[in-house]
Design a protein around this motif. Structure first.
Motif, PDB file in Angstrom:
ATOM      1  N   ILE A  17       0.796  -1.206  -0.122  1.00 26.38           N
ATOM      2  CA  ILE A  17       0.142  -0.009   0.127  1.00 26.38           C
ATOM      3  C   ILE A  17       0.930   1.140  -0.076  1.00 26.38           C
ATOM      4  N   VAL A  18       0.706   1.984  -0.957  1.00 28.83           N
ATOM      5  CA  VAL A  18       1.359   3.306  -1.087  1.00 28.83           C
ATOM      6  C   VAL A  18       0.320   4.503  -0.868  1.00 28.83           C
ATOM      7  N   ASP A  19       1.015   5.291   0.260  1.00 26.53           N
ATOM      8  CA  ASP A  19       0.416   6.834   0.541  1.00 26.53           C
ATOM      9  C   ASP A  19       0.975   7.660  -0.266  1.00 26.53           C
ATOM     10  N   TRP A  20      -0.037   8.265  -1.320  1.00 19.83           N
ATOM     11  CA  TRP A  20       0.696   9.289  -2.003  1.00 19.83           C
ATOM     12  C   TRP A  20      -0.058  10.639  -2.106  1.00 19.83           C
ATOM     13  N   HIS A  21      -1.401  10.512  -1.825  1.00 17.70           N
ATOM     14  CA  HIS A  21      -2.266  11.730  -1.538  1.00 17.70           C
ATOM     15  C   HIS A  21      -2.090  12.588  -2.564  1.00 17.70           C
ATOM     16  N   GLY A  22      -1.951  12.059  -3.899  1.00 19.35           N
ATOM     17  CA  GLY A  22      -2.046  12.910  -5.287  1.00 19.35           C
ATOM     18  C   GLY A  22      -0.838  13.274  -5.681  1.00 19.35           C
ATOM     19  N   ASP A  23       0.366  13.051  -4.889  1.00 21.74           N
ATOM     20  CA  ASP A  23       1.592  13.460  -5.333  1.00 21.74           C
ATOM     21  C   ASP A  23       2.406  12.434  -6.217  1.00 21.74           C
ATOM     22  N   MET A  24       2.127  12.827  -7.623  1.00 19.76           N
ATOM     23  CA  MET A  24       2.677  11.631  -8.621  1.00 19.76           C
ATOM     24  C   MET A  24       4.190  11.266  -8.537  1.00 19.76           C
ATOM     25  N   HIS A  25       4.963  12.164  -7.769  1.00 26.50           N
ATOM     26  CA  HIS A  25       6.572  11.822  -7.561  1.00 26.50           C
ATOM     27  C   HIS A  25       6.538  10.743  -6.423  1.00 26.50           C
ATOM     28  N   ILE A  26       5.585  10.628  -5.676  1.00 29.66           N
ATOM     29  CA  ILE A  26       5.802   9.649  -4.606  1.00 29.66           C
ATOM     30  C   ILE A  26       5.252   8.440  -5.392  1.00 29.66           C
ATOM     31  N   LEU A  27       4.388   8.491  -5.969  1.00 29.13           N
ATOM     32  CA  LEU A  27       3.678   7.338  -6.660  1.00 29.13           C
ATOM     33  C   LEU A  27       4.594   6.601  -7.804  1.00 29.13           C
ATOM     34  N   THR A  28       5.230   7.465  -8.747  1.00 30.25           N
ATOM     35  CA  THR A  28       5.948   6.785  -9.671  1.00 30.25           C
ATOM     36  C   THR A  28       7.457   6.365  -8.991  1.00 30.25           C
TER      37      THR A  28
END
Length: 448
Positions: free
Chosen positions: A421-432
RNA sequence: GUGGCUGUAGCUCAGUUGGUUAGAGCAUCGGUUUGUGGUACCGAGGGUCGCGGGUUCGAGCCCCGUCAGUCACCCCA
């Protein structure tokens, strides 16, 4: 209905095979370019006279030829060397010498098919023309070596010999007049029992004692330095033979200098190669796990590439990777990846109200340099994951209403079924970044 | 180009001495009440038995030809 079918010796490639072929092409391109070889291309179709100029009956028989709509006699190229000769003759002034090129393209031969032998197949040639330097000979061996290493084959050998050595030996034995037939016989030593070759030699007109001597010479194997010093005895005072030995010594010491592991490059005095235009070093390479399929990458030095097309003398050296034969071998050895997708990341089209979010995520991951596929329909999640797994995607991104609410996303490793599970809250950098490191953690073994 | 072997669903094969509507496993697609896959269960599609001719009352099984694959020769990647 027309029956869907392909011609004998011509085949379709499905994604798994086509992907493997492209991976090898990429590797070959990289290795060739790392030595400064530049790409060229030539037409598949040539004037017939260009192709038949070489004039051996064998190639003549195998040539695909026809008269085109303008009444010209034309033919499909059966190798990349002849078109290169024409190319070189036509463009010497523009390309400058020495010239190093590689050329990866299909060729056609109307001969009988066999395992790993087709009527349409790809060759990956590289050649250096316009120099007789031993450096280029060495480089050719090194490229063959680097190429096979880069492809990921651990067990192989690059076998080298020098035509001049063979010429010298025949000279010493006084049988230079039947050189072609003798060399053709000796060349088969790896496949055919020695006694059969002795019989062939005697049939050619070689005396029994000389046949023994030839077999002894061609059978020399083992440590390169030992083989070379034993060869001295066969070459005797022959000037050309001694030149050949010096050439081989250069290959051996140069390979060591280049860091090639011992035992990878071997001297094999039986190698002659069929083509009669080879005049110096000759190279063949074999997979230790499947030698029967034949040489995977071969070549050698020739005195004059383009003599038929120009007065300018263009000596050269080069070799060619038999891509389709190699693929057939790797397939047989089960070294081909079964993946049928070039993408590693799969995005489940989960919530039909969130299509644009999926598109946004897909674009961001692509922009970060990864290959991504978004499933085109909001089907059952289970079905989509099954699809992704079958195709060979490595990770899947699963996000539905719950995830979007909490600003998270699931990253699934498809092979292990584990979930992150990844918490990214809309931050694309965190996701990528998370997707990137998930892929890093999931490297697989040495398959192609 | 010459010779040997092979040819039944996408794949691997079964199909008895020629006898009625040709089977299985795997794969594919769908389903097992719609937020989670490789297991289980149910179901569907898919074969004029490579193609053409012949022998026979009758051929997937026999004969001939042809196409394709494979092996050997030849040559090569």
């Amino acid at each position: 209905m027309i029956e869907p079918r392909t011609l004998k010796g011509f085949r379709d490639l499905l994604p798994a095979q086509a992907l493997a072929r492209e991976r090898i092409l990429d590797i070959a391109r990289r290795v060739y370019q790392s030595y400064g070889f530049a790409p060229i291309d030539t037409p598949a179709l040539e004037y017939l006279e260009i192709l038949t100029g070489k004039g051996s009956d064998e190639t003549d028989k195998q040539l695909y030829r026809f008269v085109d709509h303008g009444g010209r006699s034309v033919g499909l190229r059966f190798d990349l060397t002849v078109p290169f000769a024409r190319f070189a003759a036509q463009h010497v002034a523009e390309i400058g010498l020495p010239f190093k090129r590689y050329h990866m393209a299909p060729v056609w031969r109307g001969e009988n098919t066999q395992r790993g032998r087709y009527r349409e197949f790809m060759q990956c040639d590289f050649d250096t023309i316009g120099t007789t330097s031993a450096v280029s000979d060495l480089e050719t061996v090194l490229v063959v070596h680097d190429l096979l290493v880069a492809i990921g084959i651990e067990k192989f050998s690059v076998c080298v010999n020098d035509r001049r050595v063979l010429t010298g030996v025949l000279e010493q034995l006084g049988i230079s007049d039947c050189a072609t037939a003798v060399l053709r016989s000796l060349d088969k030593l790896a496949k055919v029992p020695a006694e059969q070759i002795r019989a062939e030699l005697i049939a050619i007109g070689v005396s029994d004692s000389k046949a023994s001597r030839l077999l002894e010479m061609a059978g020399l194997r083992g440590d390169s330095h030992e083989v070379l010093s034993l060869l001295e005895g066969f070459v005797g005072t022959s000037e050309i033979g001694l030149a050949g030995l010096a050439g081989l010594r250069g290959i051996v010491s140069g390979s060591v200098a280049a860091g090639v592991p011992e035992g990878r490059v071997l001297i094999d005095p039986s190698i002659a190669r069929g083509l009669d235009y080879y005049t110096g070093i000759v190279i063949e390479s074999f997979l230790e796990e499947l030698p029967a399929i034949g040489s995977i990458c071969s070549g050698g030095r020739y005195d004059n590439l383009a003599g038929l097309y120009t007065k300018e003398s263009l000596p050269g050296v080069g070799a060619s990777l038999g891509l389709d034969r190699l693929l057939a071998a790797l397939e047989e050895l089960e070294r081909i990846e079964t993946t049928t997708t070039p993408a590693e990341v799969f995005i489940v089209y989960f919530d039909s109200n969130r299509l644009e979010d999926y598109i946004r995520i897909a674009s961001a991951i692509r922009a970060a340099g990864m290959n991504v596929e978004l499933y085109p329909e909001p089907k059952r999640v289970g079905q989509q994951l099954k699809y992704a797994d079958r195709k060979g995607f490595r990770i899947a991104i699963v996000a539905g209403a719950n995830e979007f609410e909490t600003g998270t996303v699931q990253i699934k490793h498809l092979a292990s079924q584990s979930n992150l599970i990844v918490d990214w809250h809309g931050d694309m950098h965190i996701l990528t970044d998370a997707v990137h490191s998930a892929l890093q953690a999931d490297q697989h073994g040495h398959h192609l």
